[in-house]
Design a protein around this motif. Sequence first.
Motif, short mmCIF file in Angstrom:
data_model
loop_
_atom_site.label_atom_id
_atom_site.label_comp_id
_atom_site.label_asym_id
_atom_site.label_seq_id
_atom_site.Cartn_x
_atom_site.Cartn_y
_atom_site.Cartn_z
N MET A 178 0.84 -1.20 0.00
CA MET A 178 0.00 0.00 0.00
C MET A 178 0.88 1.25 0.00
SD MET A 178 -2.82 1.31 2.81
CE MET A 178 -3.94 -0.03 2.46
N THR A 207 2.19 4.82 1.07
CA THR A 207 2.25 5.56 2.33
C THR A 207 2.72 6.98 2.04
OG1 THR A 207 2.75 3.57 3.63
CG2 THR A 207 3.28 5.70 4.62
N GLU A 258 -6.44 11.43 -3.37
CA GLU A 258 -7.91 11.45 -3.33
C GLU A 258 -8.50 11.54 -4.72
OE1 GLU A 258 -10.18 11.10 -0.86
OE2 GLU A 258 -8.49 10.53 0.42
N ALA A 281 -7.01 6.24 -4.81
CA ALA A 281 -6.03 5.19 -4.51
C ALA A 281 -6.14 4.75 -3.06
CB ALA A 281 -4.62 5.70 -4.79
N GLU A 282 -5.70 3.52 -2.82
CA GLU A 282 -5.58 3.04 -1.45
C GLU A 282 -4.26 3.54 -0.88
OE1 GLU A 282 -6.29 -1.02 -0.52
OE2 GLU A 282 -7.81 -1.24 -2.07
N TYR A 283 -4.31 4.18 0.25
CA TYR A 283 -3.08 4.72 0.83
C TYR A 283 -3.27 4.91 2.32
CZ TYR A 283 -5.40 9.30 1.09
OH TYR A 283 -6.26 10.34 1.38
N GLN A 284 -2.16 5.06 3.00
CA GLN A 284 -2.18 5.42 4.41
C GLN A 284 -1.30 6.65 4.61
OE1 GLN A 284 -0.64 2.08 6.58
NE2 GLN A 284 1.35 2.10 5.56
#
Length: 216
Positions: free
Chosen positions: A1, A3, A20, A24-27
Amino acid sequence: MLTLHHLEQSRSFRILWALEELGAEYQVKFYKRLPNFSGPPELKKVHPLGKAPILTDGELNIAESAVILEYLQENFDAAGQFAPQTAAERQQYRYWMHYAEGSLMPLLVMYLVMSLVPKQVPWLVKPIAKKVSDGVQQQFVGKRLPDHIQYLETYLGEHDYFAGQFSFADIQMSFPLIALKERTGGGYPNIQAFVQRISSRPAFQRAQQKEQALNR
């Protein structure tokens, strides 16, 4: 993922917004600034310069806003919706990606630094420091920045966005233009309208809400 290493009050917001836009999938790993406004030492464990933004993708640590934005567009924008479509627009895209930090931001940063100099020195030398800082602002920044502002105001009077339709070049340009809008008030309606257009995007507002939550 993915970061995002996100430093408060920094250019990191650009990347938060781009993520955003991409859905996307992110942390996010959030870092607070030290009292002297520098980044914390923990950031140097991610990148030797200890600056932000930094994007981590697997073993890869990517620094510099424009590089990160280009990486995200090239690797996560499968539909190409945030990239220019024609050769002319691609040239404009490259130009504004580099102009933001290569030409405009150095002037804004110098203006900010010079305005802070008198506040950071012992009281005995404050009058001298103020004369020096005022001189730099008037003779260097003051003679160059107005040309850039008028250049941008004219360009945005003829274009809604910097490279055709909305693209990541607009995200790159957002940081200095939001700063300019705040410093110039309503004196430049085309710059003001551009900031209003981009800040009304749902992805911008989601990123803003996430940043505000992180800052609490």
